[in-house]
Design a protein around this motif. Sequence first.
Motif, PDB file in Angstrom:
ATOM      1  N   ILE A   1       0.810  -1.217   0.000  1.00  0.00           N
ATOM      2  CA  ILE A   1       0.000   0.000   0.000  1.00  0.00           C
ATOM      3  C   ILE A   1       0.846   1.271   0.000  1.00  0.00           C
ATOM      4  O   ILE A   1       0.570   2.203  -0.744  1.00  0.00           O
ATOM      5  N   ALA A   2       1.858   1.317   0.841  1.00  0.00           N
ATOM      6  CA  ALA A   2       2.622   2.555   1.019  1.00  0.00           C
ATOM      7  C   ALA A   2       4.036   2.487   0.462  1.00  0.00           C
ATOM      8  O   ALA A   2       4.700   3.503   0.353  1.00  0.00           O
ATOM      9  N   GLY A   3       4.508   1.292   0.149  1.00  0.00           N
ATOM     10  CA  GLY A   3       5.834   1.153  -0.432  1.00  0.00           C
ATOM     11  C   GLY A   3       6.880   0.674   0.553  1.00  0.00           C
ATOM     12  O   GLY A   3       6.642   0.584   1.758  1.00  0.00           O
ATOM     13  N   PRO A   4       8.051   0.351   0.029  1.00  0.00           N
ATOM     14  CA  PRO A   4       9.092  -0.297   0.831  1.00  0.00           C
ATOM     15  C   PRO A   4       9.646   0.538   1.977  1.00  0.00           C
ATOM     16  O   PRO A   4       9.901   0.009   3.056  1.00  0.00           O
ATOM     17  N   LEU A   5       9.817   1.826   1.768  1.00  0.00           N
ATOM     18  CA  LEU A   5      10.395   2.661   2.824  1.00  0.00           C
ATOM     19  C   LEU A   5       9.469   2.746   4.033  1.00  0.00           C
ATOM     20  O   LEU A   5       9.885   2.506   5.173  1.00  0.00           O
ATOM     21  N   TYR A   6       8.224   3.087   3.806  1.00  0.00           N
ATOM     22  CA  TYR A   6       7.260   3.188   4.902  1.00  0.00           C
ATOM     23  C   TYR A   6       7.089   1.838   5.594  1.00  0.00           C
ATOM     24  O   TYR A   6       7.022   1.760   6.820  1.00  0.00           O
TER      25      TYR A   6
ATOM     26  N   ILE B   1      10.123  -4.229   2.927  1.00  0.00           N
ATOM     27  CA  ILE B   1      10.969  -3.812   1.803  1.00  0.00           C
ATOM     28  C   ILE B   1      10.718  -4.700   0.589  1.00  0.00           C
ATOM     29  O   ILE B   1      10.482  -4.215  -0.522  1.00  0.00           O
ATOM     30  N   ILE B   2      10.740  -5.999   0.800  1.00  0.00           N
ATOM     31  CA  ILE B   2      10.629  -6.933  -0.331  1.00  0.00           C
ATOM     32  C   ILE B   2       9.244  -6.880  -0.962  1.00  0.00           C
ATOM     33  O   ILE B   2       9.123  -6.811  -2.196  1.00  0.00           O
ATOM     34  N   SER B   3       8.187  -6.886  -0.141  1.00  0.00           N
ATOM     35  CA  SER B   3       6.842  -6.820  -0.722  1.00  0.00           C
ATOM     36  C   SER B   3       6.647  -5.506  -1.466  1.00  0.00           C
ATOM     37  O   SER B   3       6.075  -5.482  -2.562  1.00  0.00           O
ATOM     38  N   GLY B   4       7.147  -4.411  -0.903  1.00  0.00           N
ATOM     39  CA  GLY B   4       7.006  -3.107  -1.544  1.00  0.00           C
ATOM     40  C   GLY B   4       7.790  -2.976  -2.836  1.00  0.00           C
ATOM     41  O   GLY B   4       7.277  -2.478  -3.841  1.00  0.00           O
ATOM     42  N   VAL B   5       9.036  -3.415  -2.827  1.00  0.00           N
ATOM     43  CA  VAL B   5       9.879  -3.316  -4.026  1.00  0.00           C
ATOM     44  C   VAL B   5       9.325  -4.197  -5.144  1.00  0.00           C
ATOM     45  O   VAL B   5       9.197  -3.759  -6.290  1.00  0.00           O
ATOM     46  N   LEU B   6       9.001  -5.446  -4.813  1.00  0.00           N
ATOM     47  CA  LEU B   6       8.503  -6.346  -5.856  1.00  0.00           C
ATOM     48  C   LEU B   6       7.159  -5.883  -6.409  1.00  0.00           C
ATOM     49  O   LEU B   6       6.931  -5.936  -7.620  1.00  0.00           O
TER      50      LEU B   6
ATOM     51  N   SER C   1      -6.355   3.830  -4.967  1.00  0.00           N
ATOM     52  CA  SER C   1      -5.200   3.755  -5.855  1.00  0.00           C
ATOM     53  C   SER C   1      -3.949   3.585  -5.015  1.00  0.00           C
ATOM     54  O   SER C   1      -3.729   4.287  -4.043  1.00  0.00           O
ATOM     55  N   ILE C   2      -3.195   2.605  -5.391  1.00  0.00           N
ATOM     56  CA  ILE C   2      -1.955   2.321  -4.677  1.00  0.00           C
ATOM     57  C   ILE C   2      -0.820   2.938  -5.495  1.00  0.00           C
ATOM     58  O   ILE C   2      -0.349   2.373  -6.454  1.00  0.00           O
ATOM     59  N   GLU C   3      -0.464   4.152  -5.103  1.00  0.00           N
ATOM     60  CA  GLU C   3       0.583   4.886  -5.789  1.00  0.00           C
ATOM     61  C   GLU C   3       1.766   5.017  -4.848  1.00  0.00           C
ATOM     62  O   GLU C   3       1.657   5.611  -3.793  1.00  0.00           O
ATOM     63  N   ILE C   4       2.858   4.447  -5.250  1.00  0.00           N
ATOM     64  CA  ILE C   4       4.031   4.428  -4.391  1.00  0.00           C
ATOM     65  C   ILE C   4       5.022   5.466  -4.879  1.00  0.00           C
ATOM     66  O   ILE C   4       5.444   5.439  -6.021  1.00  0.00           O
ATOM     67  N   SER C   5       5.381   6.357  -3.981  1.00  0.00           N
ATOM     68  CA  SER C   5       6.317   7.409  -4.373  1.00  0.00           C
ATOM     69  C   SER C   5       7.732   7.132  -3.892  1.00  0.00           C
ATOM     70  O   SER C   5       8.634   7.860  -4.210  1.00  0.00           O
ATOM     71  N   ASN C   6       7.914   6.115  -3.078  1.00  0.00           N
ATOM     72  CA  ASN C   6       9.288   5.848  -2.604  1.00  0.00           C
ATOM     73  C   ASN C   6       9.815   4.574  -3.173  1.00  0.00           C
ATOM     74  O   ASN C   6       9.142   3.807  -3.773  1.00  0.00           O
TER      75      ASN C   6
END
Length: 184
Positions: free
Chosen positions: A54-59, A96-101, A179-184
């Motif tokens: 939802i929020a990306g790897p950093l968050y 990190i892994i779920s967000g990056v992939l 919308s799942i928009e990841i900025s990081n």
Amino acid sequence: MNTNQKRKINLKNLTSAGVCLALCLFLPFLTGNIPQIGSALSPMHIPVLLCGFIAGPLYAAVVGIIAPLLRFALFGMPPLMPVGVAMCFELAAYGIISGVLYKMLPKKTAFIYVSLVSAMLLGRVVWGLAMWAVLGASGVPFTLTMFMAGAFVNAVPGIIVHIILIPVIVMALRKAGYSIEISN
């Protein structure tokens, strides 16, 4: 993407991460009273994995690191050593892994599962390495049998719940127009 759009995405991601952190603190209360499998459901893993999507790897990494420490500070669980420290590394890896992939792969249902299962497998490897380092520093061996039992055998109920629940939630959020928009 203009500055205003970036701020909206960052605020949305920060809010999503805050909700996921709150769920990390709350969900163990729901599962803790289920005899035999309550802790095996790994309730803190669910919000961290979702945060990656939802929020990306950093968050998600930040939520993963903070959640076990904050839960220990507030409620005394999980025990800080060695479990809590190892969980910090494990949950950060999940996020990190779920967000990056999820960010890199096509936005098809099958790739939600690829991202999730990859994060769960690699996160368990990170947990094993963290346990090996923490226990090794105190002179206690961490064997392959201990790793397999902790990472897989005892975790089967949680693995099943995660594989069923997390993709359904991600797909439901998409369908609902989140919308799942990841900025990081």
